[in-house]
Design a protein around this motif. Structure first.
Motif, mmCIF file in Angstrom:
data_model
loop_
_atom_site.group_PDB
_atom_site.id
_atom_site.type_symbol
_atom_site.label_atom_id
_atom_site.label_comp_id
_atom_site.label_asym_id
_atom_site.label_seq_id
_atom_site.Cartn_x
_atom_site.Cartn_y
_atom_site.Cartn_z
ATOM 1 N N LEU A 238 -2.923 3.704 1.985
ATOM 2 C CA LEU A 238 -3.443 4.471 0.855
ATOM 3 C C LEU A 238 -4.930 4.784 0.988
ATOM 4 O O LEU A 238 -5.324 5.951 0.822
ATOM 5 C CB LEU A 238 -3.152 3.743 -0.454
ATOM 6 C CG LEU A 238 -3.409 4.559 -1.734
ATOM 7 C CD1 LEU A 238 -2.643 5.873 -1.708
ATOM 8 C CD2 LEU A 238 -3.025 3.740 -2.968
ATOM 9 N N PRO A 239 -5.793 3.813 1.299
ATOM 10 C CA PRO A 239 -7.207 4.183 1.447
ATOM 11 C C PRO A 239 -7.450 5.187 2.567
ATOM 12 O O PRO A 239 -8.322 6.056 2.448
ATOM 13 C CB PRO A 239 -7.914 2.850 1.721
ATOM 14 C CG PRO A 239 -6.850 1.878 2.082
ATOM 15 C CD PRO A 239 -5.603 2.347 1.420
ATOM 16 N N ALA A 240 -6.669 5.101 3.640
ATOM 17 C CA ALA A 240 -6.843 6.051 4.741
ATOM 18 C C ALA A 240 -6.452 7.460 4.320
ATOM 19 O O ALA A 240 -7.182 8.431 4.571
ATOM 20 C CB ALA A 240 -6.015 5.609 5.943
ATOM 21 N N HIS A 241 -5.296 7.593 3.669
ATOM 22 C CA HIS A 241 -4.851 8.931 3.274
ATOM 23 C C HIS A 241 -5.722 9.519 2.165
ATOM 24 O O HIS A 241 -5.948 10.734 2.120
ATOM 25 C CB HIS A 241 -3.380 8.886 2.845
ATOM 26 C CG HIS A 241 -2.425 8.846 3.998
ATOM 27 N ND1 HIS A 241 -2.083 7.675 4.640
ATOM 28 C CD2 HIS A 241 -1.753 9.838 4.642
ATOM 29 C CE1 HIS A 241 -1.238 7.938 5.622
ATOM 30 N NE2 HIS A 241 -1.016 9.241 5.646
ATOM 31 N N ARG A 242 -6.217 8.674 1.281
ATOM 32 C CA ARG A 242 -7.126 9.178 0.257
ATOM 33 C C ARG A 242 -8.424 9.683 0.885
ATOM 34 O O ARG A 242 -8.974 10.715 0.473
ATOM 35 C CB ARG A 242 -7.419 8.093 -0.778
ATOM 36 C CG ARG A 242 -6.248 7.755 -1.677
ATOM 37 C CD ARG A 242 -6.662 6.845 -2.813
ATOM 38 N NE ARG A 242 -7.568 7.534 -3.732
ATOM 39 C CZ ARG A 242 -8.170 6.959 -4.763
ATOM 40 N NH1 ARG A 242 -7.978 5.669 -4.998
ATOM 41 N NH2 ARG A 242 -8.963 7.653 -5.566
ATOM 42 N N ALA A 243 -8.927 8.959 1.884
ATOM 43 C CA ALA A 243 -10.144 9.399 2.573
ATOM 44 C C ALA A 243 -9.900 10.729 3.284
ATOM 45 O O ALA A 243 -10.743 11.641 3.249
ATOM 46 C CB ALA A 243 -10.594 8.329 3.569
#
Length: 514
Positions: A238-243
């Motif tokens: 999730l943090p990767a795709h949000r970034a």
């Protein structure tokens, strides 16, 4: 037009491609092939190309290493585990053949064979243990250990929104498959569906600008990424795709999405200057006779029941958060009622668990798992039921939109039984087209079903109101889509070509769920 799946099963993308082509745009829809070869077909006047996409970057580096400390007995991840398991099976098969050849015999050869069979059995247990250890070494690491959290934090601190390159390098697999094809096509406009394709489209726009060409980028956000239940159970997805989404959202010349609520969330999340245009996941009012020789499927016939048997239908993706369990759990309280689950994976593990639950409760004969039908057949197919059920749980993305099946049930003129997720519950209460129950509450679900089945005409009559269904059609949404394109590229397209429904050369049955 870009999408990160195989097109079949994604009714929103198919309808968008077809309707844009019907409006005169030259549409090339790029998707991901499920096999190693490219696939091509026509969708009306739109071209569909599924690209072969190797995914070596999708694997984490730890998957290539031995987990000596956590799983010391595991085989190395070189393929030797499968080789050893197959070799033991071959050994046992050979011993079984020799046993058959010695049938009725005795002596030293039989004794030696018995010893070899024992050795094969012990070896098989040893190989199985090591193979099991390897499987656990690969799957049980969820990237949530203190070390993994420190790794995630470090790259976020060092690179900000660029950190996805370290945290989710598999996103590059999409770029390497789609990027060269987009550059070769040199489009005027890219319609990027959802968050993975946003980056692919934005990078193509950047490369084109460097080469002196202008590409307009439309980002079609199907879901609110921060509200997604991650498809991979790890601390980086999730943090990767949000970034990744934050890095490339500023390159979109226009944003569209599926509901007013999601439009507001996207505008706040990314500081958009303009509220995204809303294109609902509504069904087409008239598809024409797309497959004239194919008889329309009969829902009740597939369930093996007559016209007077009460039938509830669920149509869409099957997953725990979709709440299908409650439909089975309530059946003991609903004598004679049958349930049809029209799902993407009727033999998948989740649905198999639901069917096992039905067997345990003694209602297996009243639960029917069926595959998707072609998207143009969905509405008439569902209309044979007595009520359409949407039992989804409370998740952020479930609260903010009227999902595809809501519109499909409505056009099938079905009374609805929906959980109390915000937007859908408000709509059903205001229109009177169904009953609302507390999500995950079996007793309240049974109450709602009984109310609907007791007086179905009361709920069906709502659909006779003038204008209620008119805006819930894809034809109305296609005008919004064409308006977005025309705003970005004024003066185009040229005269629309005639599009015959029969031009779908490969109208593979697809799903009801966008």
């Amino acid at each position: 037009m870009l999408v990160d799946n195989g097109v079949n099963g994604d009714s929103r993308v198919q309808k968008a491609a077809r309707s844009a082509a019907d409006a005169g745009w030259e549409v090339i829809l790029l998707g991901r092939s499920p096999v190693r070869e490219e696939r091509h077909w026509q969708l009306g006047a739109a071209q569909v190309r599924l690209l072969a996409m190797p995914t070596p970057l999708a694997k984490r580096r730890h998957e290539f290493r031995r987990a000596w400390l956590r799983w010391p007995l595991a085989y190395p991840p070189t393929g030797i585990a499968a080789h050893r398991a197959q070799a033991v099976k071959a050994w046992k098969a050979d011993l079984a053949l020799r046993r058959a050849q010695l049938a009725g015999g005795g002596g030293l050869r039989v004794t030696a064979l018995t010893a070899q069979e024992l050795a094969a059995k012990v070896t098989g247990k040893w190989v199985s243990l090591r193979y099991w250890s390897l499987t656990n070494a690969r799957t049980r690491r969820k990237l949530r250990s203190p070390w993994d959290r420190a790794y995630t934090w470090f790259w976020q601190a060092m690179q900000g929104d660029r950190a996805w390159r370290r945290l989710e390098p598999g996103l590059w697999d999409y770029e390497l498959a789609y990027g060269p094809v987009i550059d070769e096509l040199a489009p005027d406009l890219i319609h990027a569906n959802d968050f993975r394709m946003l980056g692919v489209g934005a990078r193509a726009k950047i490369r084109a600008a460097a080469a002196g060409r202008e590409i307009k980028l439309v980002w079609d956000a199907h879901e609110f990424l921060p509200g997604i239940k991650p498809w991979q159970d790890n601390g980086r997805w999730l943090p990767a795709h949000r970034a990744h989404e934050r890095e490339y959202a500023p390159y979109a010349d226009a944003v569209m999405t599926v509901s007013d609520g999601l439009a507001e969330l996207l505008q706040r999340e990314h500081g958009l200057a303009r509220t995204p245009d809303v294109v609902l996941n509504a069904p087409a009012a008239d598809h024409g006779e797309l497959v004239p020789d194919a008889p329309a499927p009969d829902l009740r016939a597939l369930c093996g029941i007559g016209p007077d048997v009460p039938l509830l239908v669920y149509s869409g993706a099957a997953a725990k958060q979709r709440g299908l369990d409650i439909m089975v759990d309530a059946l003991p309280e609903l004598p004679g009622v049958h349930v049809a689950l029209v799902v993407n994976k009727p033999a998948g593990p989740y649905v198999s668990g639901v069917l096992a639950r039905a067997a345990k409760l003694g209602v297996a004969d009243r639960v029917h798992a069926l595959p998707y039908v072609a998207h143009w057949e969905v509405v008439p197919f569902l209309s044979a039921a007595d009520a359409g059920v949407i039992p989804i749980h409370h998740w952020p993305n479930h609260e903010i939109a009227l999902i595809t099946k809501f519109f499909e049930y409505s056009h099938a003129r079905l009374p609805l039984v929906v959980s109390d997720v915000k937007t859908m519950a408000q709509t059903v209460r205001s229109t009177g087209q169904g009953e609302v129950f507390r999500a995950e509450d079996v007793a309240d679900f049974a109450r709602a079903v009984r109310a609907v089945l007791a007086d179905p005409q009361r709920y069906r009559a709502v659909y006779d109101r003038p204008g209620l269904l008119d805006e819930w059609t894809w034809e109305a949404q296609a005008r919004v889509l064409d308006g977005v394109y025309s705003r970005l590229l004024p003066g185009r397209p040229g005269p629309a070509p005639a599009s015959s429904p029969a031009a779908d050369e490969q109208s593979t049955p697809v799903g009801a769920e966008a």
